[in-house]
Design a protein around this motif. Structure first.
Motif, mmCIF file in Angstrom:
data_model
loop_
_atom_site.group_PDB
_atom_site.id
_atom_site.type_symbol
_atom_site.label_atom_id
_atom_site.label_comp_id
_atom_site.label_asym_id
_atom_site.label_seq_id
_atom_site.Cartn_x
_atom_site.Cartn_y
_atom_site.Cartn_z
ATOM 1 N N ASP A 235 0.852 -1.185 0.000
ATOM 2 C CA ASP A 235 0.000 0.000 0.000
ATOM 3 C C ASP A 235 0.890 1.239 0.000
ATOM 4 O O ASP A 235 1.654 1.460 0.938
ATOM 5 C CB ASP A 235 -0.904 -0.007 1.233
ATOM 6 C CG ASP A 235 -1.951 1.085 1.212
ATOM 7 O OD1 ASP A 235 -2.020 1.846 0.227
ATOM 8 O OD2 ASP A 235 -2.715 1.189 2.189
ATOM 9 N N VAL A 236 0.808 2.037 -1.075
ATOM 10 C CA VAL A 236 1.646 3.235 -1.225
ATOM 11 C C VAL A 236 0.737 4.452 -1.340
ATOM 12 O O VAL A 236 -0.149 4.486 -2.191
ATOM 13 C CB VAL A 236 2.556 3.122 -2.477
ATOM 14 C CG1 VAL A 236 3.351 4.398 -2.682
ATOM 15 C CG2 VAL A 236 3.470 1.915 -2.364
ATOM 16 N N GLU A 237 0.968 5.457 -0.489
ATOM 17 C CA GLU A 237 0.182 6.689 -0.549
ATOM 18 C C GLU A 237 0.548 7.537 -1.756
ATOM 19 O O GLU A 237 -0.301 7.883 -2.562
ATOM 20 C CB GLU A 237 0.380 7.519 0.731
ATOM 21 C CG GLU A 237 -0.724 7.362 1.719
ATOM 22 C CD GLU A 237 -0.574 8.289 2.913
ATOM 23 O OE1 GLU A 237 0.156 9.301 2.867
ATOM 24 O OE2 GLU A 237 -1.212 7.980 3.916
ATOM 25 N N GLU A 238 1.839 7.900 -1.878
ATOM 26 C CA GLU A 238 2.264 8.776 -2.970
ATOM 27 C C GLU A 238 3.717 8.491 -3.332
ATOM 28 O O GLU A 238 4.579 8.428 -2.463
ATOM 29 C CB GLU A 238 2.118 10.237 -2.550
ATOM 30 C CG GLU A 238 2.410 11.220 -3.649
ATOM 31 C CD GLU A 238 2.159 12.663 -3.223
ATOM 32 O OE1 GLU A 238 2.590 13.546 -3.985
ATOM 33 O OE2 GLU A 238 1.563 12.896 -2.168
ATOM 34 N N ALA A 239 3.969 8.327 -4.628
ATOM 35 C CA ALA A 239 5.327 8.035 -5.094
ATOM 36 C C ALA A 239 5.634 8.847 -6.342
ATOM 37 O O ALA A 239 4.747 9.120 -7.144
ATOM 38 C CB ALA A 239 5.474 6.546 -5.407
ATOM 39 N N GLY A 240 6.919 9.190 -6.489
ATOM 40 C CA GLY A 240 7.364 9.839 -7.721
ATOM 41 C C GLY A 240 7.229 8.888 -8.894
ATOM 42 O O GLY A 240 6.753 9.243 -9.965
ATOM 43 N N ARG A 241 7.647 7.654 -8.683
ATOM 44 C CA ARG A 241 7.403 6.548 -9.615
ATOM 45 C C ARG A 241 7.434 5.278 -8.785
ATOM 46 O O ARG A 241 7.954 5.269 -7.670
ATOM 47 C CB ARG A 241 8.395 6.521 -10.761
ATOM 48 C CG ARG A 241 9.818 6.300 -10.407
ATOM 49 C CD ARG A 241 10.720 6.329 -11.660
ATOM 50 N NE ARG A 241 12.104 6.278 -11.285
ATOM 51 C CZ ARG A 241 12.759 5.159 -10.968
ATOM 52 N NH1 ARG A 241 12.131 3.998 -11.017
ATOM 53 N NH2 ARG A 241 14.017 5.194 -10.615
ATOM 54 N N ALA A 242 6.863 4.194 -9.322
ATOM 55 C CA ALA A 242 6.764 2.986 -8.511
ATOM 56 C C ALA A 242 6.873 1.720 -9.346
ATOM 57 O O ALA A 242 6.381 1.662 -10.471
ATOM 58 C CB ALA A 242 5.438 2.978 -7.754
ATOM 59 N N GLU A 243 7.539 0.730 -8.768
ATOM 60 C CA GLU A 243 7.571 -0.630 -9.309
ATOM 61 C C GLU A 243 7.236 -1.544 -8.131
ATOM 62 O O GLU A 243 8.014 -1.664 -7.183
ATOM 63 C CB GLU A 243 8.924 -0.974 -9.895
ATOM 64 C CG GLU A 243 8.901 -2.322 -10.563
ATOM 65 C CD GLU A 243 10.051 -2.528 -11.524
ATOM 66 O OE1 GLU A 243 10.422 -3.688 -11.718
ATOM 67 O OE2 GLU A 243 10.559 -1.534 -12.080
ATOM 68 N N LEU A 244 6.049 -2.159 -8.197
ATOM 69 C CA LEU A 244 5.516 -2.916 -7.070
ATOM 70 C C LEU A 244 5.179 -4.330 -7.520
ATOM 71 O O LEU A 244 4.428 -4.523 -8.467
ATOM 72 C CB LEU A 244 4.261 -2.223 -6.531
ATOM 73 C CG LEU A 244 4.398 -0.707 -6.303
ATOM 74 C CD1 LEU A 244 3.059 -0.092 -5.983
ATOM 75 C CD2 LEU A 244 5.412 -0.418 -5.214
ATOM 76 N N ARG A 245 5.754 -5.336 -6.802
ATOM 77 C CA ARG A 245 5.556 -6.736 -7.190
ATOM 78 C C ARG A 245 5.252 -7.589 -5.966
ATOM 79 O O ARG A 245 5.929 -7.477 -4.950
ATOM 80 C CB ARG A 245 6.824 -7.282 -7.846
ATOM 81 C CG ARG A 245 7.197 -6.601 -9.145
ATOM 82 C CD ARG A 245 8.528 -7.117 -9.690
ATOM 83 N NE ARG A 245 9.647 -7.003 -8.770
ATOM 84 C CZ ARG A 245 10.346 -5.905 -8.561
ATOM 85 N NH1 ARG A 245 10.041 -4.800 -9.198
ATOM 86 N NH2 ARG A 245 11.367 -5.887 -7.727
ATOM 87 N N THR A 246 4.246 -8.463 -6.092
ATOM 88 C CA THR A 246 3.957 -9.448 -5.064
ATOM 89 C C THR A 246 3.415 -10.710 -5.724
ATOM 90 O O THR A 246 2.706 -10.630 -6.726
ATOM 91 C CB THR A 246 2.973 -8.919 -4.000
ATOM 92 O OG1 THR A 246 2.791 -9.918 -3.000
ATOM 93 C CG2 THR A 246 1.637 -8.538 -4.591
ATOM 94 N N LEU A 247 3.790 -11.850 -5.200
ATOM 95 C CA LEU A 247 3.245 -13.102 -5.722
ATOM 96 C C LEU A 247 1.826 -13.307 -5.225
ATOM 97 O O LEU A 247 0.956 -13.737 -5.974
ATOM 98 C CB LEU A 247 4.124 -14.292 -5.316
ATOM 99 C CG LEU A 247 5.493 -14.348 -5.968
ATOM 100 C CD1 LEU A 247 6.299 -15.514 -5.413
ATOM 101 C CD2 LEU A 247 5.367 -14.469 -7.475
ATOM 102 N N SER A 248 1.589 -13.011 -3.958
ATOM 103 C CA SER A 248 0.273 -13.214 -3.366
ATOM 104 C C SER A 248 -0.053 -12.045 -2.459
ATOM 105 O O SER A 248 0.506 -11.929 -1.372
ATOM 106 C CB SER A 248 0.263 -14.522 -2.564
ATOM 107 O OG SER A 248 -0.975 -14.681 -1.920
ATOM 108 N N GLY A 249 -0.926 -11.171 -2.916
ATOM 109 C CA GLY A 249 -1.315 -10.018 -2.108
ATOM 110 C C GLY A 249 -1.875 -8.907 -2.972
ATOM 111 O O GLY A 249 -1.637 -8.855 -4.173
ATOM 112 N N ASN A 250 -2.629 -8.033 -2.346
ATOM 113 C CA ASN A 250 -3.215 -6.894 -3.044
ATOM 114 C C ASN A 250 -2.210 -5.746 -3.104
ATOM 115 O O ASN A 250 -1.377 -5.594 -2.211
ATOM 116 C CB ASN A 250 -4.478 -6.426 -2.329
ATOM 117 C CG ASN A 250 -5.566 -7.477 -2.348
ATOM 118 O OD1 ASN A 250 -5.611 -8.318 -3.238
ATOM 119 N ND2 ASN A 250 -6.433 -7.449 -1.361
#
Length: 92
Positions: free
Chosen positions: A58-73
């Motif tokens: 869960d990210v509020e605010e980012a300049g840029r983002a790379e988000l990875r998860t195998l199991s999760g929202n």
């Protein structure tokens, strides 16, 4: 608390379960990895790179983002630059 000139902070917790809260300067680039558990980024961050095997992101605010998860929202409230999200079993 990290000062405004901090460039790197490494924290490693192994063999135990723990809740970790870090307070860093606004706009700092973040690289976070977790095997299991929720990762939350509150406030304004710079470039955010988060990977989990099993856990929500869960990210509020980012300049840029790379988000990875195998199991999760995965949730991002605001991303100013490019935003890449990958989840095998979860909602984005």
């Amino acid at each position: 608390m990290l000062g405004p000139r901090a460039t790197t902070l490494r924290v490693k917790i192994s063999g135990a379960s723990a809740k970790l809260e870090l307070r860093v300067p606004e706009g700092l680039d973040l690289f976070i990895g977790a095997l299991s558990g929720t990762v939350e980024v509150k406030g304004r961050a710079g470039a955010v790179n988060i990977s989990t095997a099993s856990g929500a992101i869960d990210v509020e605010e980012a300049g840029r983002a790379e988000l990875r998860t195998l199991s999760g929202n995965v949730a991002v409230d605001r991303c100013e630059g490019g935003c890449r999200i990958a989840t095998k079993s979860g909602r984005a």
